[in-house]
Enzyme design. Sequence first.
Site, PDB file in Angstrom:
ATOM      1  N   GLU A 283      56.285 -23.442  12.400  1.00  0.00           N
ATOM      2  CA  GLU A 283      55.922 -23.025  11.029  1.00  0.00           C
ATOM      3  C   GLU A 283      54.432 -23.288  10.888  1.00  0.00           C
ATOM      4  OE1 GLU A 283      54.928 -22.412   7.701  1.00  0.00           O
ATOM      5  OE2 GLU A 283      57.070 -22.519   7.177  1.00  0.00           O
TER       6      GLU A 283
ATOM      7  N   ALA B 280      52.557 -23.801   8.428  1.00  0.00           N
ATOM      8  CA  ALA B 280      52.140 -24.814   7.460  1.00  0.00           C
ATOM      9  C   ALA B 280      52.387 -26.233   7.961  1.00  0.00           C
ATOM     10  CB  ALA B 280      52.876 -24.605   6.138  1.00  0.00           C
ATOM     11  N   SER B 281      53.042 -26.357   9.120  1.00  0.00           N
ATOM     12  CA  SER B 281      53.550 -27.662   9.571  1.00  0.00           C
ATOM     13  C   SER B 281      52.551 -28.378  10.470  1.00  0.00           C
ATOM     14  CB  SER B 281      54.876 -27.439  10.311  1.00  0.00           C
ATOM     15  OG  SER B 281      55.080 -28.357  11.361  1.00  0.00           O
ATOM     16  N   THR B 282      52.230 -29.595  10.097  1.00  0.00           N
ATOM     17  CA  THR B 282      51.214 -30.358  10.827  1.00  0.00           C
ATOM     18  C   THR B 282      51.632 -30.659  12.270  1.00  0.00           C
ATOM     19  OG1 THR B 282      52.152 -32.328   9.778  1.00  0.00           O
ATOM     20  CG2 THR B 282      50.150 -31.427   8.811  1.00  0.00           C
TER      21      THR B 282
ATOM     22  N   SER C  52      53.801 -28.964  13.987  1.00  0.00           N
ATOM     23  CA  SER C  52      53.818 -27.699  14.726  1.00  0.00           C
ATOM     24  C   SER C  52      52.433 -27.433  15.313  1.00  0.00           C
ATOM     25  CB  SER C  52      54.219 -26.535  13.812  1.00  0.00           C
ATOM     26  OG  SER C  52      55.577 -26.614  13.438  1.00  0.00           O
TER      27      SER C  52
END
Lengths: 208, 208
Positions: free
Chosen positions: B12, B14-16, B18
Amino acid sequence: MPRRPTLEFWFEFASTYSYLAAMRIEALAEEAGVGLRWRPFLLGPIFAGQGWTTSPFNLFPAKGRAMWRDLAREAARLGLPPIRRPADFPQNSLAAARVASYGADQPWIGPFTRAVFEAEFARGQSIAEPAAISALLNGLGLDGPAILKAATSEPNKSRLRVVGEEAKSRGIFGAPTFLTEDGELFWGNDRLEQALAWATGDRPPGLA
Amino acid sequence: MPRRPTLEFWFEFASTYSYLAAMRIEALAEEAGVGLRWRPFLLGPIFAGQGWTTSPFNLFPAKGRAMWRDLAREAARLGLPPIRRPADFPQNSLAAARVASYGADQPWIGPFTRAVFEAEFARGQSIAEPAAISALLNGLGLDGPAILKAATSEPNKSRLRVVGEEAKSRGIFGAPTFLTEDGELFWGNDRLEQALAWATGDRPPGLA
């Protein structure tokens, strides 16, 4: 002789990843030349503050399924016995936490902590009843009934409540958590090695 | 020649965490002899199903504070630039996810994914506007406007929704998640190495 650094080990007896950390931390800390401060606490009040009435692994079933599988893999990787899941999860950890809080600075805190976690996750036994905790103490050659009595005295019960407030005020939101003397917080069994390294002054480049 | 195993990389934008995985996965997979299937998806609908209206790192401030600090440590440890936090967190990742969904099997998916994450977390830029995504595509020598147009076509938009349903049905609850061909699920950047090992048949002793 240089001063030996200390790492605080915050753990909850109902917590699966606290189990993995508890089984390893004493040997790894010794190897790293780091002293340990055992900080048993209860996650319940912290979870309640987030609006949770039980473990997130129960509230969010997909997360829970993945956790139990990950725990099995991690136990195998770390050379621990196969996980046996206690009938109830999370276990009521109050009796164990009170005893550990009472004995946090005693030489038996490590063996006791491991004995409780092994009963719970390697043998799948209940740790909820004070009698079970007393039996584990007896098994370590200690006086179970006497320790249990002291652990349920008012001063010790209120000590555990104060520790819970301290956990919140220091930013703890889960277990296990490792806190260094300079206040660096590491969350999760996966960070144990890094927390020990930080405690000895070994930090990633560019970080204060 | 033996068949090359494949690992699915669910991420995703927006996911740190990730981000941390996306910056490493192509090189590590190559080294391990594992093929990659890039699976961009949106966490929003999954979080909504858990009653969350935003990232848990915003909902639970202590957890969020610890995450940003851990992210800074991990970036340093992995040799990535210092984290620069975008003004809004989580970023609206819809435009980026649509483009990545459209290009998931294209040779530019790796460079594009890294370009988006670098803009977001190494330069602290917004990735929310389609124009920002188009500019990143242009920067890779691609035709940004044309790709963006194709990515926002109805078939591609509905494809991303279907992928979201697939994520739920396969037990995904967070990002990054790695899925092996035999259905083993690994959650989190910390499990990337283990997921790759599992994909090649290297498993902890005693586990099927």
